[in-house]
Enzyme design. Structure first.
Site, mmCIF file in Angstrom:
data_model
loop_
_atom_site.group_PDB
_atom_site.id
_atom_site.type_symbol
_atom_site.label_atom_id
_atom_site.label_comp_id
_atom_site.label_asym_id
_atom_site.label_seq_id
_atom_site.Cartn_x
_atom_site.Cartn_y
_atom_site.Cartn_z
ATOM 1 N N ASP A 239 -2.344 2.153 -4.505
ATOM 2 C CA ASP A 239 -3.572 2.536 -3.827
ATOM 3 C C ASP A 239 -4.619 1.442 -3.987
ATOM 4 O OD1 ASP A 239 -2.494 4.980 -3.061
ATOM 5 O OD2 ASP A 239 -3.162 5.967 -4.917
ATOM 6 N N HIS B 90 0.818 -1.218 0.000
ATOM 7 C CA HIS B 90 0.000 0.000 0.000
ATOM 8 C C HIS B 90 0.853 1.269 0.000
ATOM 9 C CE1 HIS B 90 -3.625 2.103 0.012
ATOM 10 N NE2 HIS B 90 -4.170 1.730 1.157
#
Length: 400
Positions: free
Chosen positions: A375, A371
């Site tokens: 995204d 992450h």
């Protein structure tokens, strides 16, 4: 007259990603005659087992690094007394035979553990070499003799019942270098990446129909190569990676490295642990070439024959837990990659298709991603793209 040359046997130069290895087993003993290219010993590294071959015909005269010893690049492992291939070995070329019984390393280890004198063991191996089975046979005979002695002793007047101590047996063995490396990399992935997993499911019906329809023709056209599921997922992943380059990228310090190539790692489970050989430039390969590469890697992985370069690099990984019956799991990233796709077991489930409930062969897919770079929108969109391509395989060929 035979040559008197003594050749050093050394560890090869390891790749930058490997700092050291462990001597796993010597296949030849001191005093044993070998031929050029015979396998002398195996060195286990954190990624592969490396075979060390005899550089010439000769006799092993010295072993300097035994089983379990840690070695680095260019370490001296032993020495070989070279002899001419067309001349028989003579006492002058076999200096070790007079001072050391020819026995395999495993035989020596067992003999030491059991207190067996190798001078009293008859060797059944080539040239009288003592094998582990020879030592084991001696151990069994010794135990049988001890038991026979016990059997002739007077029996007690009444049977004595031994109390149940409730002892629970444990066995402690050191991790193999490969298992220790896997453990370290998995912990590294958990600690250094902001790892999340997103899930979806895919209808495998279209691929299964295509395999039934074209499988035989595919095999005939491509010299016996079978059309499997993995090649579809490799091609689908490549097309999805082209659309979402962050999933094919890596983080290097404060930089993002976007790779303009698609080297897809395919996780393979072996008795020694999980390895991930890499299919290079997968975007330039046909389906049959991908299938051939997977079969080749799987076979060599099971035999411990993968080379270091087979597992170097990789920009994205695919793991198939479905072959073991896994219905759903969260795969762990293969650092420094930022994405890994998990495939799972195909099961028929009730699905709503055009307003009707029908049984469809469904597979859960899982994408674990970093992450820090990817995204949630990108990750979900990537997985949806893989799903769409697999459910409509024509899109893969047409790059739609």
């Amino acid at each position: 007259m035979a040559s008197e040359t003594v050749i050093d046997i050394r560890t090869p130069t390891f790749a930058e990603s490997i700092s050291e290895g462990t001597v796993a087993v010597w296949h030849k003993a001191v005093g044993e005659t070998v031929k050029r290219d015979d396998v002398l010993l195996d060195i286990e590294t954190e990624k592969v087992v490396i075979e060390i071959f005899a550089p010439a015909d000769g006799v092993v005269v010295e072993i300097l690094k035994g089983e379990g010893d840690v070695v680095e690049s260019e370490d001296l492992l032993g020495r070989l007394h070279e002899v001419d291939a067309d001349e028989p070995a003579t006492p002058a070329t076999e200096p070790a035979r007079a001072v050391q019984v020819a026995a395999s390393p495993a035989a020596r280890k067992l003999a030491a553990e059991e207190g067996i004198d190798l001078d009293n063991v008859d060797g059944s191996g080539r040239d009288g070499r003592i094998t582990k089975d020879d030592v084991q046979r001696q151990v069994s005979e010794a135990h049988a003799a001890a038991q026979a002695t016990a059997d002739v002793e007077p029996a007690p007047a009444a049977p004595v019942e031994e109390p149940d101590t409730g002892e629970r047996v444990e066995r402690r063995v050191p991790m193999t270098r490969l298992r220790a490396s896997i453990a370290a990399r998995l912990v590294e992935a958990q600690q250094t990446a902001a790892m999340l997993t997103t899930f979806n499911e895919v209808d495998m019906g279209p691929i299964m129909t295509m395999r039934r329809r074209y499988g035989d023709e595919f095999r005939e056209r491509h010299n016996g190569t079978k059309l499997g599921f993995m090649s579809f997922f490799v091609r689908a992943s490549v097309e999805a990676l082209k659309r979402f380059p962050a999933v094919n990228a890596t983080i290097d310090g404060n930089d993002i490295v976007y790779h303009g190539y698609y080297d897809i790692g395919v996780a393979v489970s072996t008795a020694r642990g999980l390895v991930v050989p890499v299919i290079r430039d997968a975007d330039a390969l046909g389906m049959h070439q991908i299938e051939d590469a997977i079969v080749d890697y799987s076979g060599r992985a099971q035999d411990g024959k993968l080379a270091l370069e087979d597992m170097h690099g990789g920009t994205f990984t695919i793991s198939n837990g479905g072959v073991f019956g896994s219905l759903l799991s969260t795969p762990i990233l293969n650092p420094p990659q930022t994405g890994i796709l998990g495939m799972h077991k195909i099961e028929e489930r009730p699905m709503v298709v055009d307003g009707e409930i029908v049984a469809r062969p469904m597979m859960y897919l899982a994408l674990s991603y970093d992450h820090r770079l990817i995204d949630g929108r990108e990750a979900v969109s990537f997985l949806v793209t893989v799903k769409q391509l697999v459910e409509d395989p024509a899109r893969i060929l047409l790059e739609l």
